[in-house]
Scaffold this motif. Structure first.
Motif, short mmCIF file in Angstrom:
data_model
loop_
_atom_site.label_atom_id
_atom_site.label_comp_id
_atom_site.label_asym_id
_atom_site.label_seq_id
_atom_site.Cartn_x
_atom_site.Cartn_y
_atom_site.Cartn_z
N TYR A 1 -20.65 -17.79 99.61
CA TYR A 1 -21.85 -18.02 100.42
C TYR A 1 -22.66 -19.15 99.84
CZ TYR A 1 -21.20 -13.85 103.25
OH TYR A 1 -20.72 -12.94 104.16
N TYR B 1 -27.13 -12.89 102.78
CA TYR B 1 -26.45 -14.14 103.17
C TYR B 1 -26.04 -14.08 104.61
CZ TYR B 1 -26.24 -15.93 98.41
OH TYR B 1 -26.58 -16.44 97.18
N PRO B 2 -25.86 -15.21 105.31
CA PRO B 2 -25.86 -16.56 104.75
C PRO B 2 -27.24 -17.17 104.54
CG PRO B 2 -25.47 -16.67 107.10
CD PRO B 2 -25.52 -15.22 106.76
N GLY C 1 -20.02 -18.83 103.81
CA GLY C 1 -19.32 -17.75 104.48
C GLY C 1 -17.83 -18.03 104.60
N SER D 1 -24.12 -19.93 111.50
CA SER D 1 -24.07 -18.49 111.66
C SER D 1 -23.04 -18.05 112.70
CB SER D 1 -25.44 -17.94 112.04
OG SER D 1 -25.89 -18.52 113.23
N GLN E 1 -19.88 -17.05 110.92
CA GLN E 1 -19.95 -16.06 109.85
C GLN E 1 -19.29 -14.75 110.29
OE1 GLN E 1 -21.26 -16.40 106.74
NE2 GLN E 1 -22.15 -18.45 106.94
#
Lengths: 107, 107
Positions: B72, A72-73, B75, A2, A5
């Motif tokens: 995704y 998402y993710p 990402g 994350s 992202q």
């Protein structure tokens, strides 16, 4: 993952309209729901890089659960009935990172 | 995370058309690219649950890099010029899990 992202949460609402009589998300209020989510996120200053993006998308091919949206993710799939459901997804998942179990598509 | 994802790779092509003169992905061949990707994945039997889904989407708000697509749950953001670029993304990333570095949006 994350940390890399571009959006912390990227939400896609299926807004597809089928014209062959089969069920689809569009006629079930998907566009209004997407607009509502986008507006609410804007009010909460959630929109933008590193934060949240609310998009519409073509058929996500989970019509039997429609109307559907996916975040998402995480890959969290939701179904919803009304704007109160959308508000709960925004407030719980997008603001606080807590998935809304009762609206998740389980299978 | 990927074990729980409904799609192993879920790809969204921005196909937005702006009508105010600002740049956008739609007029840069995005719809043709999305259709090409979908067709190629179908030929390779990649489409479906547990595999790949190719979608169109509204403005992904990275217009300055357009045309853009995002994969995704990774990402991974891509820009592309022609169908050869799309083929490379399909063959390398979607089939073999190897990102196409030269097409990635770095910032």
């Amino acid at each position: 993952m994350s940390d890399n992202q571009y959006y912390k949460h990227h939400v896609f609402f299926c807004t597809n309209h089928r014209d062959d009589g089969r069920e689809s998300c569009g006629p079930r209020g998907a566009e209004a729901a997407q607009k509502h989510a986008k507006k609410r996120c804007k009010e909460l200053n959630l929109n933008g890089a590193g934060k949240v993006r609310i998009n519409s998308a073509g058929c996500l091919d989970r019509c039997e659960h429609g109307p559907v949206a996916v975040v998402y993710p995480e890959g969290t799939w939701y179904t919803y009935v009304d704007t109160a459901d959308i508000d709960e997804i925004v407030d719980s998942h997008l603001v606080n990172g807590v998935e809304v179990e009762r609206l998740k598509i389980k299978e």
